[in-house]
Scaffold this active site. Structure first.
Site, mmCIF file in Angstrom:
data_model
loop_
_atom_site.group_PDB
_atom_site.id
_atom_site.type_symbol
_atom_site.label_atom_id
_atom_site.label_comp_id
_atom_site.label_asym_id
_atom_site.label_seq_id
_atom_site.Cartn_x
_atom_site.Cartn_y
_atom_site.Cartn_z
ATOM 1 N N GLU A 115 -29.940 16.214 12.191
ATOM 2 C CA GLU A 115 -30.231 17.606 12.679
ATOM 3 C C GLU A 115 -28.709 18.331 12.611
ATOM 4 O OE1 GLU A 115 -31.855 17.679 16.745
ATOM 5 O OE2 GLU A 115 -33.909 16.611 16.055
ATOM 6 N N HIS A 237 -33.308 28.588 19.878
ATOM 7 C CA HIS A 237 -33.617 27.831 18.928
ATOM 8 C C HIS A 237 -33.973 28.501 17.624
ATOM 9 C CE1 HIS A 237 -35.203 24.623 16.442
ATOM 10 N NE2 HIS A 237 -34.976 23.839 17.397
ATOM 11 N N ARG A 283 -26.752 25.830 15.849
ATOM 12 C CA ARG A 283 -27.771 26.674 16.236
ATOM 13 C C ARG A 283 -27.410 28.166 16.255
ATOM 14 N NH1 ARG A 283 -31.343 22.830 20.069
ATOM 15 N NH2 ARG A 283 -31.832 21.499 18.268
ATOM 16 N N HIS A 344 -34.339 28.632 24.405
ATOM 17 C CA HIS A 344 -34.399 27.092 24.349
ATOM 18 C C HIS A 344 -33.832 26.384 25.400
ATOM 19 C CE1 HIS A 344 -35.759 23.412 22.229
ATOM 20 N NE2 HIS A 344 -34.600 22.982 22.140
ATOM 21 N N ARG A 379 -24.694 23.697 22.490
ATOM 22 C CA ARG A 379 -25.100 22.312 22.718
ATOM 23 C C ARG A 379 -25.534 21.987 21.329
ATOM 24 N NH1 ARG A 379 -30.145 19.622 22.925
ATOM 25 N NH2 ARG A 379 -31.328 21.656 23.067
HETATM 26 P P1 FAD Z 1 -37.470 18.826 32.473
HETATM 27 O O1 FAD Z 1 -37.729 17.806 31.552
HETATM 28 O O2 FAD Z 1 -37.732 20.093 32.318
HETATM 29 O O3 FAD Z 1 -38.212 18.320 33.942
HETATM 30 C C1 FAD Z 1 -37.793 19.369 35.054
HETATM 31 C C2 FAD Z 1 -38.859 18.683 36.016
HETATM 32 O O4 FAD Z 1 -38.713 19.563 37.236
HETATM 33 C C3 FAD Z 1 -40.391 18.927 35.891
HETATM 34 O O5 FAD Z 1 -41.155 17.970 36.162
HETATM 35 C C4 FAD Z 1 -40.754 20.154 36.591
HETATM 36 O O6 FAD Z 1 -42.003 20.410 36.681
HETATM 37 C C5 FAD Z 1 -39.875 19.896 37.678
HETATM 38 N N1 FAD Z 1 -39.559 21.065 38.314
HETATM 39 C C6 FAD Z 1 -39.107 22.419 38.214
HETATM 40 N N2 FAD Z 1 -38.912 23.197 39.114
HETATM 41 C C7 FAD Z 1 -39.404 22.426 40.231
HETATM 42 C C8 FAD Z 1 -39.585 22.749 41.613
HETATM 43 N N3 FAD Z 1 -39.098 24.045 42.069
HETATM 44 N N4 FAD Z 1 -39.988 21.995 42.616
HETATM 45 C C9 FAD Z 1 -40.539 20.594 41.875
HETATM 46 N N5 FAD Z 1 -40.335 20.556 40.754
HETATM 47 C C10 FAD Z 1 -39.744 21.198 39.910
HETATM 48 N N6 FAD Z 1 -33.545 18.001 23.604
HETATM 49 C C11 FAD Z 1 -33.080 16.850 22.838
HETATM 50 O O7 FAD Z 1 -32.146 16.297 23.276
HETATM 51 N N7 FAD Z 1 -33.743 16.577 21.847
HETATM 52 C C12 FAD Z 1 -34.980 17.338 21.502
HETATM 53 O O8 FAD Z 1 -35.563 16.881 20.373
HETATM 54 C C13 FAD Z 1 -35.375 18.543 22.193
HETATM 55 N N8 FAD Z 1 -36.541 18.913 21.686
HETATM 56 C C14 FAD Z 1 -36.970 19.939 22.730
HETATM 57 C C15 FAD Z 1 -38.136 20.545 22.263
HETATM 58 C C16 FAD Z 1 -38.426 21.729 22.943
HETATM 59 C C17 FAD Z 1 -39.821 22.241 22.792
HETATM 60 C C18 FAD Z 1 -37.871 21.927 24.375
HETATM 61 C C19 FAD Z 1 -38.439 22.920 25.335
HETATM 62 C C20 FAD Z 1 -36.659 21.333 24.584
HETATM 63 C C21 FAD Z 1 -36.340 20.277 23.720
HETATM 64 N N9 FAD Z 1 -34.945 19.695 24.086
HETATM 65 C C22 FAD Z 1 -34.584 18.643 23.360
HETATM 66 C C23 FAD Z 1 -34.334 19.914 25.507
HETATM 67 C C24 FAD Z 1 -34.597 18.684 26.449
HETATM 68 O O9 FAD Z 1 -36.021 18.515 26.292
HETATM 69 C C25 FAD Z 1 -34.612 19.269 27.856
HETATM 70 O O10 FAD Z 1 -33.260 19.681 28.128
HETATM 71 C C26 FAD Z 1 -34.597 17.949 28.678
HETATM 72 O O11 FAD Z 1 -35.803 17.472 28.611
HETATM 73 C C27 FAD Z 1 -34.434 18.076 30.196
HETATM 74 O O12 FAD Z 1 -34.815 17.263 31.005
HETATM 75 P P2 FAD Z 1 -34.823 17.530 32.496
HETATM 76 O O13 FAD Z 1 -34.946 16.037 33.176
HETATM 77 O O14 FAD Z 1 -33.538 17.961 32.858
HETATM 78 O O15 FAD Z 1 -35.696 18.524 32.794
HETATM 79 C C1 SIN Z 2 -35.812 20.100 17.846
HETATM 80 O O1 SIN Z 2 -36.483 19.008 17.620
HETATM 81 O O2 SIN Z 2 -35.316 21.025 16.949
HETATM 82 C C2 SIN Z 2 -35.243 20.249 19.280
HETATM 83 C C3 SIN Z 2 -34.029 19.495 19.208
HETATM 84 C C4 SIN Z 2 -33.130 19.812 20.607
HETATM 85 O O3 SIN Z 2 -33.424 20.868 21.106
HETATM 86 O O4 SIN Z 2 -32.238 19.080 20.847
#
Ligand code: FAD
Ligand code: SIN
Length: 538
Positions: A115, A237, A283, A344, A379
């Site tokens: 990537e 993104h 990015r 993103h 990032r």
């Molecule tokens: P999240 O996975 O967002 O979880 C947050 C949780 O908190 C959820 O369950 C939500 O419902 C809950 N929540 C929120 N507010 C409240 C509240 N007030 N009360 C109770 N619950 C609440 N990163 C990578 O490293 N690689 C990738 O390939 C990648 N691809 C991505 C593709 C997309 C489309 C997106 C959107 C993001 C991507 N990212 C990627 C970024 C990455 O997915 C996230 O940064 C990461 O998953 C965040 O994890 P987290 O556990 O911090 O939050």
């Molecule tokens: C992607 O698959 O392009 C998302 C990867 C990331 O947000 O780190």
């Protein structure tokens, strides 16, 4: 508010950070997870590209560290980067031991993707559904663990803080919540609380994030006076699908990693000559160049030319993206894909140390809700899932303090008046207003004048939504508007504070770059936001 649950550990959020932490913290006692919708609804579940991790014998930690620091444009905390890079691979292996099925080469070894900004192939992935595979694996383990309870549709409202007579300091005693389908509210008392509520793409009009991403945790932490660090660095993104019927669909950077090239509508490879990695540059550089092409040429999107990958390989490597493109009449692997940048990832967030501790006793945070210093001003792709894994693990290694004794009263309940008929219309309008304002005035390219304008208007919505929250019976829209308005304001204030352009923060009327870059710390006290610059921690 009535205390309905008592637990050793309270976890807010069921993405990779919350679930990993819950599994590990269960060795210290019972764990209660609150999540705002269905258990899978999270940014994690949508992650496509994968987890960046040094798994190949020819790769080295030093190279991953260097790539991360280069993308971070002088603002990464080196110790945080080193610990995430070095501790990550064991946690990826643990995920596999728990049952995660990542893509493999025909010889059986892990298939590693590439990537933007990475000097090596190091992205562990499950085709283009990496996040869903991780979420499935972690949820299965949580559901089997008798010490962990998970409550869906529990929307956390506020953190419960107050004095601890034992230490003489203020501490976190848990949180309050609201159950949208029933209207009930309550409080959870806990010896330790983890904020793992994820990011806030929904603060912007166009985003790759699902609806849950309203930065609730950043707002909750800000309301108790915790520092919110580097919030001006929002990652856009470069390649979100452009189609009138496609809501927030990402075309993974891994597609460019397999050879796809960005072109303008005349077919020119406009990234060539702009950066040595061309379409695979970091990015911030790619997204801004797309924006420049679109504005300069008066076009609504650019194209991702995937012809070098070919139909068969595209379908096998990216089955979910293929399926979605077909739904929109685009022949995957053959037709160019129309793409635009979209909000993103929040690089800034609740300030934490290397063990996920916030400034408040009893409150830790992990994942996208935090600023740990790993991402600096931009990032590196696929470093987010990695950071969440490592920080959840490190935070859970710290045992909760002994029971602190008598708790102060929980925060007051939200308002009780039934909403006046106009409130729904006003909420819709303000939701749209905040998101449009952020997109137009606090977006990829910023000016001081537009930031000033955004601050004036966001301050009004912030005050107004806070007032409504204390008057009317809560609704999901009101609770989330209160959060996006505050976070939008913190974001605009942080952006206005940084006078230079750096990484993701690009100002057309910038001062020269600071030779010793500093972090931006924003804090809410008595309704006022104060912003200051701080040296990077040693
Ligand atoms: P999240 O996975 O967002 O979880 C947050 C949780 O908190 C959820 O369950 C939500 O419902 C809950 N929540 C929120 N507010 C409240 C509240 N007030 N009360 C109770 N619950 C609440 N990163 C990578 O490293 N690689 C990738 O390939 C990648 N691809 C991505 C593709 C997309 C489309 C997106 C959107 C993001 C991507 N990212 C990627 C970024 C990455 O997915 C996230 O940064 C990461 O998953 C965040 O994890 P987290 O556990 O911090 O939050
Ligand atoms: C992607 O698959 O392009 C998302 C990867 C990331 O947000 O780190």
């Amino acid at each position: 508010m009535k205390v309905v649950h008592e637990t050793t550990t309270l976890v807010l959020g069921s993405g990779i950070a919350g679930l990993t932490f819950a599994l590990k913290a269960s060795r210290h006692g019972d764990v209660l997870i609150l999540t705002k919708k269905e258990r899978t609804e999270s940014n994690t579940n949508f992650a496509q590209g994968g987890v960046a991790s040094v798994m190949d014998p020819t790769d080295r930690f030093e190279l991953h560290v260097e790539d991360t620091l280069r993308a971070g444009a002088g603002l990464c905390r080196r110790r945080a980067v080193e610990s995430v890079v070095r501790e990550g691979p064991d946690l990826v292996r643990e995920l596999m031991e728990l049952g995660a099925q990542f893509s493999r080469e025909s010889g059986g070894g892990l298939a590693l993707g590439r990537e933007g900004g990475h000097s090596r192939r190091r992205i562990v992935h499950a085709k283009d559904l990496t996040g869903r595979e991780i979420e499935r694996t972690l949820l299965a383990a949580v559901e089997e663990n008798p010490r962990i309870r998970l409550l869906e549709n529990h929307l956390a409202l506020d953190l419960w803080v107050g004095p601890d007579r034992g230490t003489g300091r203020s501490r976190c005693w848990g949180a309050t919540y609201f159950i949208p389908p029933t209207g009930e509210t309550g409080a959870v008392r806990a010896r330790q609380t983890l904020l793992a509520t994820g990011g806030g793409g929904k603060v912007y009009l166009y985003t790759t994030n699902p609806d849950i991403a309203t930065a609730d945790g950043v707002a909750m932490a800000a309301r108790i006076g915790a520092p919110i660090v580097n919030l001006e660095f929002v990652q856009f993104h470069p390649t979100c699908l452009y189609h009138p019927d496609a809501k927030s669909f990402l075309i993974s950077e891994a597609v460019r990693g397999e050879g796809a090239v960005l072109r303008n509508l005349d077919g020119e490879d406009f990234m060539r000559g702009k950066h040595e990695l061309a379409s695979l540059a970091p990015r911030d550089i790619v997204a801004r160049e797309i924006d420049r092409q679109m504005i300069g040429r008066g076009e609504k999107h650019v194209l991702l030319d995937v012809s070098s990958i070919g139909e068969k390989k595209f379908r096998e490597r990216f089955p979910t993206i293929s399926k979605r493109l077909r739904e929109f009449g685009i022949r995957p692997g053959r037709d160019p894909i129309p793409v635009v940048p979209a909000a993103h990832y929040l690089c800034g967030g609740v300030g934490v140390d290397l063990d996920g501790r916030t400034e408040v006793d009893g409150l830790s945070a992990a994942g996208e809700v935090t600023c740990s210093g790993v991402h600096g001003a931009n990032r590196l792709a696929s470093n987010s899932l990695l950071e969440a894994l490592v920080h959840a693990e490190r935070a859970a290694a710290v045992p909760p303090a002994d029971d602190p004794g008598d708790a102060p009263p929980p925060p007051p309940a939200p308002g009780t008046e039934p909403p006046a008929p106009d409130v729904g219309v006003i909420l819709d309008h303000e939701w749209d207003g905040v998101r449009r304002l952020l997109w137009d005035y606090v977006g990829l390219v910023r000016t001081s004048e537009r930031l000033d304008h955004a601050i004036t208007r966001l301050a009004l919505t912030r005050d107004w939504s806070e007032d409504l929250f204390h008057r009317y019976r809560p609704s999901r829209d009101l609770v989330e508007l209160r959060n996006i308005a505050l976070v939008g304001l913190l974001l605009a204030r942080s952006a206005r504070h940084r006078r230079e352009s750096r990484g993701l923060h690009y100002l057309t009327d910038a001062s020269p770059p600071d030779p010793s870059p500093r972090e931006t710390w924003a804090r809410l006290a008595d309704g006022e936001i104060r912003v200051e610059s701080r040296d990077l921690p040693a």
